[in-house]
Design an enzyme around this catalytic site. Sequence first.
Site, PDB file in Angstrom:
ATOM      1  N   ASP A 198       0.829  -1.202   0.000  1.00 34.90           N
ATOM      2  CA  ASP A 198       0.000   0.000   0.000  1.00 34.90           C
ATOM      3  C   ASP A 198       0.870   1.260   0.000  1.00 34.90           C
ATOM      4  O   ASP A 198       1.842   1.338   0.749  1.00 34.90           O
ATOM      5  CB  ASP A 198      -0.864  -0.038   1.276  1.00 34.90           C
ATOM      6  CG  ASP A 198      -1.949   1.008   1.282  1.00 34.90           C
ATOM      7  OD1 ASP A 198      -2.820   0.959   0.405  1.00 34.90           O
ATOM      8  OD2 ASP A 198      -1.938   1.881   2.176  1.00 34.90           O
ATOM      9  N   GLU A 250      14.571 -15.553   0.094  1.00 36.28           N
ATOM     10  CA  GLU A 250      14.942 -16.648   1.006  1.00 36.28           C
ATOM     11  C   GLU A 250      13.884 -17.746   1.016  1.00 36.28           C
ATOM     12  O   GLU A 250      14.131 -18.837   1.492  1.00 36.28           O
ATOM     13  CB  GLU A 250      15.080 -16.130   2.447  1.00 36.28           C
ATOM     14  CG  GLU A 250      16.239 -15.210   2.687  1.00 36.28           C
ATOM     15  CD  GLU A 250      16.124 -14.548   4.069  1.00 36.28           C
ATOM     16  OE1 GLU A 250      15.421 -15.085   4.948  1.00 36.28           O
ATOM     17  OE2 GLU A 250      16.724 -13.478   4.237  1.00 36.28           O
TER      18      GLU A 250
HETATM   19  C1  NOJ Z   1      -4.421   2.944  -0.912  1.00 37.33           C
HETATM   20  C2  NOJ Z   1      -5.554   2.020  -0.609  1.00 37.33           C
HETATM   21  O1  NOJ Z   1      -5.859   1.284  -1.749  1.00 37.33           O
HETATM   22  C3  NOJ Z   1      -6.685   2.904  -0.140  1.00 37.33           C
HETATM   23  O2  NOJ Z   1      -7.897   2.210  -0.058  1.00 37.33           O
HETATM   24  C4  NOJ Z   1      -6.290   3.526   1.174  1.00 37.33           C
HETATM   25  O3  NOJ Z   1      -7.293   4.441   1.572  1.00 37.33           O
HETATM   26  C5  NOJ Z   1      -4.964   4.260   1.054  1.00 37.33           C
HETATM   27  N1  NOJ Z   1      -3.982   3.541   0.311  1.00 37.33           N
HETATM   28  C6  NOJ Z   1      -4.406   4.540   2.421  1.00 37.33           C
HETATM   29  O4  NOJ Z   1      -3.985   3.345   3.016  1.00 37.33           O
END
Ligand code: NOJ
Length: 553
Positions: A198, A250
């Site tokens: 993310d 790994e």
């Molecule tokens: C991207 C994620 O896909 C989204 O849903 C989220 O709100 C933001 N990152 C923050 O984590």
Amino acid sequence: MIYQVYPRSFADSDGDGVGDLPGITGRLEHLVDLGVDALWLSPFYLSPQADAGYDVADYRTIDPVFGTMADVDALLHKASRLGLRVIVDLVPNHTSDEHAWFRAALQSGPGSPERDLYLFRDGLGEHGEQPPNDWKSVFGGTAWQRVTESDGTAGQWYLHLFDVKQPDLNWQNPKVRAEFESILRFWLDRGVAGFRIDVAHGLIKAPGLPSYSAEHHLLHGNEEDRPRPPYWDQEGVHEIYRGWHRIVEEYEGDRVLVAEAWVEPAQRLARYVRPDELHQSFNFDYLLAPWSAAALREVVTESLQATDEVGAPTTWVLSNHDVLRHATRFGFAPGAVLPNGIGADDPQPDAELGLRRARAATLLMLALPGAAYVYQGEELGLPEHTTMPDDVRQDPTWRRSGHQHRGRDGCRVPIPWQGDAPSYGFGPGPRSWLPQPASWRHYALDAQQGVPGSTYEVYRAALRLRRAHALGAGSLAWVEGRVDGLVDGQVDGWGPDVLALTNGEVFVLANLGGEPIELPEGSVVLLASQLLTQADGVVSVPPDVTVWARLSG
Ligand code: NOJ
């Protein structure tokens, strides 16, 4: 094909209106039937759910709303038995404000090692009453929150590029790095096939946190004519991913690290997938491309070129849990500026045209070499919920933007499995955490299974052919209005609104123009995004249709 499961909205086994892990496990056969190779699960970790689980309070514990660790193990076990690989979400840019680390940071006070795990700063102004800089939250408003110190006085500020309940971690602190390496191992040891990372472009902030006052969303700010924001795509992120690459190496078998990095242009994004870094990165340029032959051709060519240069596979994606579903996006005029979330009083899409173009766009995508990502429900042709009442919205964007942007709830509505069941079979009862539109009965899986020409059967057939012809591992050649080896030698150009390509022995023709075009004589249709008509042996490809064919002769 990698299929994104958004656990809150996939299938609810216990009737509380929220999807859960046993719900997913119980539906894995559906994914096998569809032709999925791997799934990516959005977060199911312990979380106050301020951003639908992207606010993690404990990375090694399962949120009770989704189930237990035993449920995860059962899911992984069954998936493995069915030949499905499972990728999980990793959220390293920020934690929840309910994470033990953040609680300790609040208690420990300015200058403490606990505070150094996050980005705490003193405020500006005589009494520190102004935020430390002018950065904005992706969800609207300032990116800083002032805390009350344990003695009751107004204190320092902490950075949150997203919601106030998502404090950003300090990735310059070795303890943060060590903790995430340990979290990676924890999940790899449990048997996951990899991670979707993310906000992979956001972990490192420029030294000194310099001013950047422009409004921004995830992608904005990376355009070539603007300086890069001091919190996106900083050079230091690459060293972190080189370390993660070594960890993943790994482990036995293929493990994959996928970047969610809203970075432009394609060459810059490709730096995340250099041989010693991550393995794939979502191709948001493709997702954002309008329904235009010229635009799509350019983005496909550039994406392939950029990843070829670093020896990584390209990826393709049209929908996910953060954007308008593509069956709705394509129901607006190409290039229309679309709001972030659509409400009942906004202009509404042309649903029929949107679905027709979405199916054509999907067949184009699934013909391309590289890794294709499909978001749950798109195989049913689901549109965005564009008339959702505002008072049920849960995306923090709606609140934080002062009700300017409705946010992402419309693409997160629970899946309809059975047309005639309460909650369309999402759960055993009528509850669903977001309302399902009354018109969704005919999108239900059971209304489409076995129905020739249904969206579901088109996806299924496409995935079967994609596998049979190894299209993902193939290579693309554009066809310039002329196909060698045709029965009568050649075809005149189709014009600028047509995309024609070959991937191995599969010939793909996408008609993005307003007039029907003819398929080259002698071609054998393998699949089309709509039913085709044929007269005197000539197959006509109507507007907004993609065809896969084999060329004979
Ligand atoms: C991207 C994620 O896909 C989204 O849903 C989220 O709100 C933001 N990152 C923050 O984590």
